[in-house]
Design an enzyme around this catalytic site. Structure first.
Site, PDB file in Angstrom:
ATOM      1  CG  HIS A   1      86.040  37.273  21.585  1.00 15.90           C
ATOM      2  ND1 HIS A   1      84.915  37.895  22.065  1.00 15.90           N
ATOM      3  CD2 HIS A   1      86.233  37.770  20.330  1.00 15.90           C
ATOM      4  CE1 HIS A   1      84.457  38.736  21.155  1.00 15.90           C
ATOM      5  NE2 HIS A   1      85.230  38.675  20.087  1.00 15.90           N
TER       6      HIS A   1
ATOM      7  CG  ASP B   1      80.047  39.848  23.952  1.00 19.71           C
ATOM      8  OD1 ASP B   1      80.451  38.723  23.586  1.00 19.71           O
ATOM      9  OD2 ASP B   1      78.899  40.065  24.377  1.00 19.71           O
TER      10      ASP B   1
END
Length: 427
Positions: free
Chosen positions: A398, A402
């Site tokens: 992450h 995204d």
């Protein structure tokens, strides 16, 4: 003339290895290029060939020792033929007699002693994974026909033999080798009852590396997984319709992995972050797709790489995968086979997994997890129908990817599998 055998160059940035097993014992005759030892590196097992023909004189290191590139492994008497004589033969005899004494000391009964000795003798040429399987299942390796390279036993051979023994009414536990460490429950005050066994096995270098890399992935990446499900009807129909023609033309079976590899290439083209990695404060993007394919090997999971998967057709991808699977089973994958990789596909479905959260393969930033196909009720055009469904999982870093990008990438893969025509017209 005595010739020294040294640890060969093991690959880029690999400076040491662990002695996994000796394939030849002192006193054995060896031919030029015949493997005499197997070394375990961080990623693969490497066989060390004899540079000359002759007789193996001595081992300079033992199984389990860590050796550096260039270190002395063994000494071979060049030019000798047949069995060893003199000091070499005496040394080999002493080693056999010493092993015999140890086995006699540990044997609990004549019947079990026979099984233990046969297993011990045959185990001298087994890999660590196969040796452990022999101990766990209590089978005699000398009675099993090997299907690996040069007729060597594989872990699968041992498991099948154990299952066959069970089906035949025999008790595998009754024949458990005496090398396993036994805990005597009587010593704990239960009146002398015994039976529970325990075995301590040193982790292979490959397993140690797998453990460190996976833990490192958890510690260094911000891992998250997104899920979707996929209707496999179209791919199954295409395989059923074209599998015979495909096999006839390309001499390879048409599998599912080719479809998912090509679908992943579409997704990585549209979502380049999923095909990139973080290096320091930089993001490194690739204009190519090298797909690492997780393959089960006797010593653990390995991830050989399909180079330029985005430029290859289904047949070439399927041939690469079949070759990787065969060589992983035989233990002949090389460091070069597993070097690099920009994205990984792991198929837990072959083992029956319904759903999982796969972990990324550092320094990569994403991994696609495939799972088993099963008929499930789904709603199509307002009606409940039964369709062959598969859960898909995309784990990602992450820090770089995204949530929107991850979901988009997985959605592209899902749509390409449900409508394979998209892969032909690049949609």
């Amino acid at each position: 003339m005595a010739h020294e055998v040294k640890v060969p160059t093991l690959g880029e940035s690999v400076a040491e290895a662990t002695v996994g097993e000796w394939l030849k014992q002192p006193g054995d005759a060896v031919a030029v290029d015949e493997p005499i030892a197997s070394l375990e590196t961080d990623k693969v097992a490497v066989e060390v060939p004899s540079p000359v023909a002759g007789v193996l004189q001595e081992h300079s290191v033992a199984v389990g020792d860590t050796v550096e590139v260039g270190a002395l492994l063994a000494v071979i008497e060049e030019g000798a033929t047949g069995g060893a004589s003199g000091e070499e033969a005496d040394r080999a005899k002493e080693q056999r007699e010493e092993g015999q004494e140890k086995r006699e000391d540990s044997a609990a009964s004549p019947a079990k002693q026979e099984t233990s000795e046969a297993a011990y003798d045959a185990a001298q040429s087994l890999s660590p994974a196969v040796r452990r399987a022999v101990l766990e299942h209590g089978v005699d390796p000398s009675t099993i026909k090997g299907t690996g390279k040069d007729g060597r036993l594989t872990k699968e051979d041992v498991v099948k033999a154990a299952e066959a023994k069970k089906d035949g009414g025999g008790s595998v536990a009754d024949a458990a080798p005496q090398q396993a460490r036994q805990i005597d429950a009587g010593a704990q005050g239960d009146g002398g009852t015994s039976g529970r066994n325990e075995e301590r096995v040193k982790m292979t270098r490959m397993r140690q590396t797998i453990a460190k890399r996976l833990k490192g992935a958890q510690d260094n990446a911000a891992l998250l997984t997104t899920f979707n499900d996929c209707d496999m009807s179209a791919v199954i129909e295409a395989r059923t319709k074209y599998k015979d023609l495909f096999a006839k033309k390309h001499d390879i079976r048409l599998g599912f992995m080719g479809f998912f590899a090509k679908a992943a290439c579409l997704a990585l083209k549209d979502v380049p972050a999923a095909n990139a990695y973080i290096e320091g404060d930089d993001i490194v993007y690739h204009d190519y797709v090298d797909i690492s394919v997780a393959v089960s090997a006797p010593n653990g999971l390995v991830v050989p790489v399909i180079r330029d998967a985005d430029k290859k057709g289904f047949a070439r991808i399927e041939k690469d995968i079949a070759d990787f699977g065969s060589r992983a089973k035989e233990g002949t994958l090389t460091m070069e086979d597993m070097k690099g990789g920009t994205f990984t596909i792991s198929n837990g479905g072959v083992f029956g997994s319904l759903m999982s959260t796969p972990i990324i393969n550092p320094p990569q930033s994403a991994v696609l997890g495939l799972h088993r196909i099963e008929d499930r009720p789904v709603v199509v055009d307002g009606e409940i129908v039964i369709r062959p469904m598969m859960y898909l999982a995309l784990s990602y870093d992450h820090r770089l990817i995204d949530g929107r990008e991850a979901v988009t990438a997985l959605k592209i893969i899902k749509e390409a599998i449900e409508d394979p025509t998209r892969m032909l017209i690049d949609l």
